[in-house]
Design a protein around this motif. Structure first.
Motif, mmCIF file in Angstrom:
data_model
loop_
_atom_site.group_PDB
_atom_site.id
_atom_site.type_symbol
_atom_site.label_atom_id
_atom_site.label_comp_id
_atom_site.label_asym_id
_atom_site.label_seq_id
_atom_site.Cartn_x
_atom_site.Cartn_y
_atom_site.Cartn_z
ATOM 1 N N LEU A 188 0.853 -1.188 0.000
ATOM 2 C CA LEU A 188 0.000 0.000 0.000
ATOM 3 C C LEU A 188 0.891 1.240 0.000
ATOM 4 C CD1 LEU A 188 -2.936 1.120 0.237
ATOM 5 C CD2 LEU A 188 -2.515 1.301 2.704
ATOM 6 N N ALA A 189 0.897 1.955 -1.107
ATOM 7 C CA ALA A 189 1.706 3.172 -1.205
ATOM 8 C C ALA A 189 1.035 4.335 -0.517
ATOM 9 C CB ALA A 189 1.961 3.506 -2.675
ATOM 10 N N VAL A 228 2.357 12.328 5.627
ATOM 11 C CA VAL A 228 1.095 12.957 5.245
ATOM 12 C C VAL A 228 1.278 13.541 3.849
ATOM 13 C CG1 VAL A 228 -0.578 14.764 5.770
ATOM 14 C CG2 VAL A 228 0.461 13.445 7.629
ATOM 15 N N ILE A 229 0.364 13.223 2.964
ATOM 16 C CA ILE A 229 0.456 13.658 1.567
ATOM 17 C C ILE A 229 -0.263 14.983 1.391
ATOM 18 C CG2 ILE A 229 -0.312 13.113 -0.779
ATOM 19 C CD1 ILE A 229 0.172 10.168 -0.098
ATOM 20 N N GLY A 230 0.474 15.979 0.863
ATOM 21 C CA GLY A 230 -0.109 17.293 0.623
ATOM 22 C C GLY A 230 -0.137 17.696 -0.836
ATOM 23 N N ASP A 231 0.610 16.995 -1.685
ATOM 24 C CA ASP A 231 0.644 17.335 -3.099
ATOM 25 C C ASP A 231 1.079 16.120 -3.901
ATOM 26 O OD1 ASP A 231 3.468 17.165 -2.890
ATOM 27 O OD2 ASP A 231 3.626 19.310 -2.460
ATOM 28 N N ILE A 232 1.136 16.279 -5.224
ATOM 29 C CA ILE A 232 1.419 15.141 -6.092
ATOM 30 C C ILE A 232 2.852 14.658 -5.917
ATOM 31 C CG2 ILE A 232 2.131 16.433 -8.128
ATOM 32 C CD1 ILE A 232 -0.210 13.330 -8.010
ATOM 33 N N ASP A 233 3.768 15.543 -5.555
ATOM 34 C CA ASP A 233 5.150 15.100 -5.323
ATOM 35 C C ASP A 233 5.217 14.147 -4.124
ATOM 36 O OD1 ASP A 233 6.092 16.556 -7.469
ATOM 37 O OD2 ASP A 233 6.654 18.296 -6.249
ATOM 38 N N ASP A 234 4.474 14.461 -3.071
ATOM 39 C CA ASP A 234 4.409 13.558 -1.924
ATOM 40 C C ASP A 234 3.858 12.198 -2.344
ATOM 41 O OD1 ASP A 234 5.356 15.434 -0.082
ATOM 42 O OD2 ASP A 234 3.350 16.112 0.471
ATOM 43 N N LEU A 235 2.804 12.222 -3.142
ATOM 44 C CA LEU A 235 2.196 10.965 -3.583
ATOM 45 C C LEU A 235 3.176 10.160 -4.420
ATOM 46 C CD1 LEU A 235 -0.281 9.122 -3.760
ATOM 47 C CD2 LEU A 235 -1.037 10.448 -5.741
ATOM 48 N N ASP A 236 3.888 10.819 -5.325
ATOM 49 C CA ASP A 236 4.847 10.106 -6.165
ATOM 50 C C ASP A 236 5.975 9.509 -5.333
ATOM 51 O OD1 ASP A 236 3.485 10.498 -8.523
ATOM 52 O OD2 ASP A 236 4.601 12.296 -9.085
ATOM 53 N N ALA A 237 6.411 10.217 -4.299
ATOM 54 C CA ALA A 237 7.449 9.668 -3.428
ATOM 55 C C ALA A 237 6.967 8.382 -2.762
ATOM 56 C CB ALA A 237 7.855 10.697 -2.379
ATOM 57 N N CYS A 238 5.707 8.358 -2.366
ATOM 58 C CA CYS A 238 5.154 7.146 -1.756
ATOM 59 C C CYS A 238 5.028 6.029 -2.793
ATOM 60 C CB CYS A 238 3.805 7.454 -1.123
ATOM 61 S SG CYS A 238 3.903 8.556 0.312
ATOM 62 N N LEU A 239 4.636 6.370 -4.014
ATOM 63 C CA LEU A 239 4.578 5.357 -5.065
ATOM 64 C C LEU A 239 5.965 4.792 -5.372
ATOM 65 C CD1 LEU A 239 1.998 7.037 -7.474
ATOM 66 C CD2 LEU A 239 1.663 4.903 -6.211
ATOM 67 N N GLY A 253 1.828 6.614 2.549
ATOM 68 C CA GLY A 253 1.285 7.962 2.658
ATOM 69 C C GLY A 253 -0.182 7.982 3.027
ATOM 70 N N GLY A 254 -0.578 9.057 3.684
ATOM 71 C CA GLY A 254 -1.975 9.271 4.043
ATOM 72 C C GLY A 254 -2.469 10.605 3.522
ATOM 73 N N VAL A 255 -3.524 10.588 2.738
ATOM 74 C CA VAL A 255 -4.171 11.810 2.259
ATOM 75 C C VAL A 255 -5.251 12.192 3.261
ATOM 76 C CG1 VAL A 255 -5.528 12.862 0.420
ATOM 77 C CG2 VAL A 255 -3.764 11.173 -0.154
ATOM 78 N N PRO A 256 -5.165 13.374 3.897
ATOM 79 C CA PRO A 256 -6.193 13.771 4.864
ATOM 80 C C PRO A 256 -7.530 14.068 4.176
ATOM 81 C CG PRO A 256 -4.135 14.966 5.243
ATOM 82 C CD PRO A 256 -4.024 14.315 3.893
ATOM 83 N N HIS A 257 -8.570 13.436 4.665
ATOM 84 C CA HIS A 257 -9.907 13.510 4.078
ATOM 85 C C HIS A 257 -10.914 13.693 5.215
ATOM 86 C CE1 HIS A 257 -13.349 12.151 1.529
ATOM 87 N NE2 HIS A 257 -13.725 11.464 2.601
#
Length: 338
Positions: free
Chosen positions: A45-46, A98-109, A115-119
């Motif tokens: 799980l990325a 904590v993921i705040g932008d697409i760069d954070d998401l890509d680092a997790c991928l 990573g966790g996206v706050p929702h």
């Protein structure tokens, strides 16, 4: 290992209440709940969309009735507590961010961390005049479900009712239209899960961004009011959006029964229906871990690999599986956040 983005979990609620599954950072041999960091890493799980959720002070006796609205001040306090918990996890270990932008998401991928996206699931914590929306964004909010299955100042949810239509009740309020516009302006994903049909069509006619339903099933297979009709699926596809297939058995089983007694094939039937109706590029995963009964053949987050294996057995190509596992979520999140 193919990375996975999962579109919805309720693990924050478990961590801030007495529900099982609260020890997210603990490496327990026999963990409670569906999701923790060790098992997330094991599953590949990325990233997941981590929902802050405000429960009612008492549960309804009949889940086919809409629970009452919750008070805004209490909702804001609980959401703040759950977001602080998410940030505390990230502060405690470099294995989680904590993921705040697409760069954070890509680092997790790329495998840097889970990573966790706050929702927020249900916008009750937002002031009706939106005065606190910017501060919620600053504390991490990147995705917002307009409703849970109850009303609020912005929209109307659907009850947990089987053999029922989502076409229940009125559409967005004036404040709801304002909230949707403000989210689109800031790059906060508007999530249509739990929203009634009138509200769904109001959003569809308002936003230029892809429509997102983080966790739902196909109404054509399981006719629950929570599930999406084929006409709604067509609108999601036309917008370039996606539907995260729920793992919640009550919305997967054609008979609407709760509990873990549902084979993996039941879940795969919904994914296949989504792909046939919308195209693979609009299908994703939205488990609802720690928020619903998931099929016993999945069990917990480690069962995500079994879901992908099941899709392979049904003839989904590697490209198809990668799109469903992470590619579609990444594309849609980037479009909203940009």
């Amino acid at each position: 290992m193919t990375p996975i983005i999962d579109g919805h979990n309720d693990t924050l609620l478990a961590a801030t209440s007495d529900r099982p599954g609260g020890a997210f950072l603990a490496d327990a041999e026999q963990p409670d709940g569906d999701l923790d960091l060790r098992r997330a890493e094991e599953a590949g799980l990325a990233a997941g969309i981590f929902a802050a959720f405000v429960p009612n002070e008492s549960q309804p006796e009949n889940w086919s009735d809409l629970p009452p609205a919750v008070e805004q001040e209490r909702a804001a306090r609980i959401v703040d507590e759950q977001f602080r918990t998410l940030h505390e996890w990230a502060d405690a270990t470099d294995r989680f961010r904590v993921i705040g932008d697409i760069d954070d998401l890509d680092a997790c991928l790329d495998g840097d961390a889970v990573g966790g996206v706050p929702h927020i699931e249900g916008a009750s914590a937002v002031e009706p005049d939106l005065v606190n929306l910017e501060s919620l964004y600053e504390t991490g909010l990147r995705s917002l479900g307009l409703v849970w299955s109850r009303p609020n100042a912005f929209a109307h949810g659907v009850p947990f009712e089987h053999d029922a239509t989502p076409d229940i009740g009125p559409g967005l309020t004036e404040a709801g239209f304002s909230l949707v516009a403000a989210c689109e302006e800031r790059g906060i994903v508007v999530d249509l899960a739990h929203l009634n049909a009138a509200g769904f069509w109001d959003v569809a006619g308002t936003v230029d961004a892809p429509l997102v339903v983080s966790h739902a099933g196909a109404h054509a297979i399981a006719p629950a009011s929570r599930n999406l009709t084929d006409e709604q699926l067509d609108a999601v596809a036309a917008s370039g959006g996606l539907v995260g297939c729920t793992f919640g058995t009550a919305h997967l089983r054609p008979d609407g029964q709760r509990g873990k007694d549902a084979p993996l094939s039941t879940l795969l039937d919904h994914v296949e229906h989504f792909a046939d109706r919308m195209g693979v590029e609009h299908v994703a995963l939205g488990s609802d871990f720690d928020g619903a009964f998931v099929p016993e053949d999945v069990g917990d987050v480690t069962g995500l690999r079994d879901v992908l294996d099941g899709l392979e057995a049904r003839g989904f190509t590697r490209d198809d599986r990668e799109a469903i596992a992470y590619g579609n979520w990444r594309r849609v999140l980037e479009e909203w956040w940009d």
